[in-house]
Design a protein around this motif. Structure first.
Motif, mmCIF file in Angstrom:
data_model
loop_
_atom_site.group_PDB
_atom_site.id
_atom_site.type_symbol
_atom_site.label_atom_id
_atom_site.label_comp_id
_atom_site.label_asym_id
_atom_site.label_seq_id
_atom_site.Cartn_x
_atom_site.Cartn_y
_atom_site.Cartn_z
ATOM 1 N N GLY A 111 0.827 -1.200 0.000
ATOM 2 C CA GLY A 111 0.000 0.000 0.000
ATOM 3 C C GLY A 111 0.860 1.248 0.000
ATOM 4 N N ASP A 112 0.213 2.391 -0.126
ATOM 5 C CA ASP A 112 0.931 3.662 -0.198
ATOM 6 C C ASP A 112 1.202 4.215 1.198
ATOM 7 N N ILE A 113 2.390 4.835 1.344
ATOM 8 C CA ILE A 113 2.801 5.472 2.589
ATOM 9 C C ILE A 113 3.112 6.926 2.258
ATOM 10 N N PRO A 114 2.606 7.887 3.033
ATOM 11 C CA PRO A 114 2.933 9.297 2.760
ATOM 12 C C PRO A 114 4.430 9.548 2.916
ATOM 13 N N LEU A 115 4.992 10.340 2.008
ATOM 14 C CA LEU A 115 6.431 10.631 2.054
ATOM 15 C C LEU A 115 6.762 11.648 3.128
ATOM 16 N N ALA A 116 5.921 12.653 3.291
ATOM 17 C CA ALA A 116 6.195 13.709 4.272
ATOM 18 C C ALA A 116 6.212 13.118 5.681
ATOM 19 N N GLY A 117 7.298 13.361 6.407
ATOM 20 C CA GLY A 117 7.418 12.871 7.772
ATOM 21 C C GLY A 117 7.842 11.422 7.891
ATOM 22 N N SER A 118 8.209 10.783 6.795
ATOM 23 C CA SER A 118 8.617 9.378 6.855
ATOM 24 C C SER A 118 10.054 9.262 7.359
ATOM 25 N N THR A 119 10.343 8.133 7.987
ATOM 26 C CA THR A 119 11.670 7.831 8.517
ATOM 27 C C THR A 119 12.250 6.674 7.720
ATOM 28 N N TRP A 120 13.508 6.813 7.301
ATOM 29 C CA TRP A 120 14.172 5.814 6.469
ATOM 30 C C TRP A 120 15.393 5.275 7.198
ATOM 31 N N THR A 121 15.546 3.952 7.237
ATOM 32 C CA THR A 121 16.734 3.321 7.805
ATOM 33 C C THR A 121 17.283 2.306 6.813
ATOM 34 N N VAL A 122 18.618 2.124 6.864
ATOM 35 C CA VAL A 122 19.296 1.199 5.963
ATOM 36 C C VAL A 122 20.220 0.313 6.791
ATOM 37 N N HIS A 123 20.177 -1.000 6.536
ATOM 38 C CA HIS A 123 21.075 -1.954 7.195
ATOM 39 C C HIS A 123 21.708 -2.826 6.121
ATOM 40 N N ASP A 124 23.019 -3.020 6.236
ATOM 41 C CA ASP A 124 23.756 -3.859 5.277
ATOM 42 C C ASP A 124 23.893 -5.266 5.842
ATOM 43 N N TYR A 125 23.495 -6.239 5.063
ATOM 44 C CA TYR A 125 23.661 -7.646 5.431
ATOM 45 C C TYR A 125 24.328 -8.355 4.254
ATOM 46 N N TRP A 126 25.604 -8.068 4.041
ATOM 47 C CA TRP A 126 26.317 -8.709 2.948
ATOM 48 C C TRP A 126 27.689 -9.125 3.448
ATOM 49 N N HIS A 127 28.279 -10.110 2.775
ATOM 50 C CA HIS A 127 29.558 -10.662 3.198
ATOM 51 C C HIS A 127 30.346 -11.139 1.980
ATOM 52 N N ASN A 128 31.652 -11.334 2.203
ATOM 53 C CA ASN A 128 32.533 -11.858 1.161
ATOM 54 C C ASN A 128 32.785 -13.335 1.422
ATOM 55 N N GLU A 129 32.815 -14.094 0.351
ATOM 56 C CA GLU A 129 33.029 -15.531 0.434
ATOM 57 C C GLU A 129 34.140 -15.907 -0.538
ATOM 58 N N THR A 130 35.064 -16.770 -0.103
ATOM 59 C CA THR A 130 36.150 -17.215 -0.971
ATOM 60 C C THR A 130 35.807 -18.598 -1.501
ATOM 61 N N LYS A 131 35.881 -18.749 -2.844
ATOM 62 C CA LYS A 131 35.518 -20.004 -3.493
ATOM 63 C C LYS A 131 36.576 -20.393 -4.523
ATOM 64 N N ILE A 132 36.567 -21.679 -4.870
ATOM 65 C CA ILE A 132 37.379 -22.167 -5.988
ATOM 66 C C ILE A 132 36.482 -22.085 -7.223
ATOM 67 N N PRO A 133 36.922 -21.386 -8.274
ATOM 68 C CA PRO A 133 36.062 -21.262 -9.465
ATOM 69 C C PRO A 133 35.870 -22.610 -10.168
ATOM 70 N N LYS A 134 34.759 -22.737 -10.871
ATOM 71 C CA LYS A 134 34.424 -23.998 -11.545
ATOM 72 C C LYS A 134 35.451 -24.360 -12.614
ATOM 73 N N TRP A 135 35.981 -23.349 -13.308
ATOM 74 C CA TRP A 135 36.948 -23.643 -14.357
ATOM 75 C C TRP A 135 38.212 -24.265 -13.764
ATOM 76 N N ALA A 136 38.580 -23.886 -12.541
ATOM 77 C CA ALA A 136 39.777 -24.448 -11.912
ATOM 78 C C ALA A 136 39.549 -25.907 -11.530
ATOM 79 N N ILE A 137 38.356 -26.240 -11.091
ATOM 80 C CA ILE A 137 38.037 -27.629 -10.752
ATOM 81 C C ILE A 137 38.053 -28.494 -12.003
#
Length: 145
Positions: free
Chosen positions: A51-77
């Motif tokens: 549904g619609d939310i009025p923009l005036a007076g709205s509060t915005w928050t941002v949270h990062d949930y990302w990470h780095n992962e080390t892998k062996i590429p498929k071409w190397a296998i």
């Protein structure tokens, strides 16, 4: 039991009733200025799937949930398995190749009064995370006007 018929409905030459006046329709908020995930932000309203939310007076928050992962590429296998038949010891060196893969989501929350909506945006690198933060900062400035 018989129902009385509208005499205008049976008359083929009758004119249908006019549509309701335009004043009864809701005001159009305007074009979408910013698209953040599945939220579309106009100059007055935030369109969400819930549904619609009025923009005036709205509060915005941002949270990062990302990470780095080390892998062996498929071409190397594949190269290690194919090379094992030719050069046994040296083909195993392909398994030492590593690639860093970033993945995760950025969670953007908009709140206005009792209305709240959370959008989760998938990201694969730092530039996408920075872009989402810039979009939210821009919308915060619009909400403060």
């Amino acid at each position: 039991m018989t129902f009385p018929q509208d005499p205008a409905a049976s008359d083929p030459w009758s004119v249908p009733a006019p549509p309701p006046p335009v004043a009864d329709l809701p005001a159009v908020p305007g074009p979408v200025i910013v698209q953040i995930g599945d939220m579309g932000v106009t100059s007055t309203v935030v369109h969400t799937p819930a549904g619609d939310i009025p923009l005036a007076g709205s509060t915005w928050t941002v949270h990062d949930y990302w990470h780095n992962e080390t892998k062996i590429p498929k071409w190397a296998i594949v190269a290690a398995i194919a090379g094992f038949c030719v050069l046994t010891v040296f083909s195993l060196l392909f398994l030492l190749v590593k690639v860093t893969v970033s993945q995760g989501t950025v969670q953007v929350t908009v709140t206005n009064g009792t209305r709240q909506y959370v959008a989760r945006i998938p990201v694969t690198d730092q530039t996408q995370v920075t872009y989402v933060h810039q979009q939210v900062n821009y919308v915060r400035s619009l909400a403060a006007l």
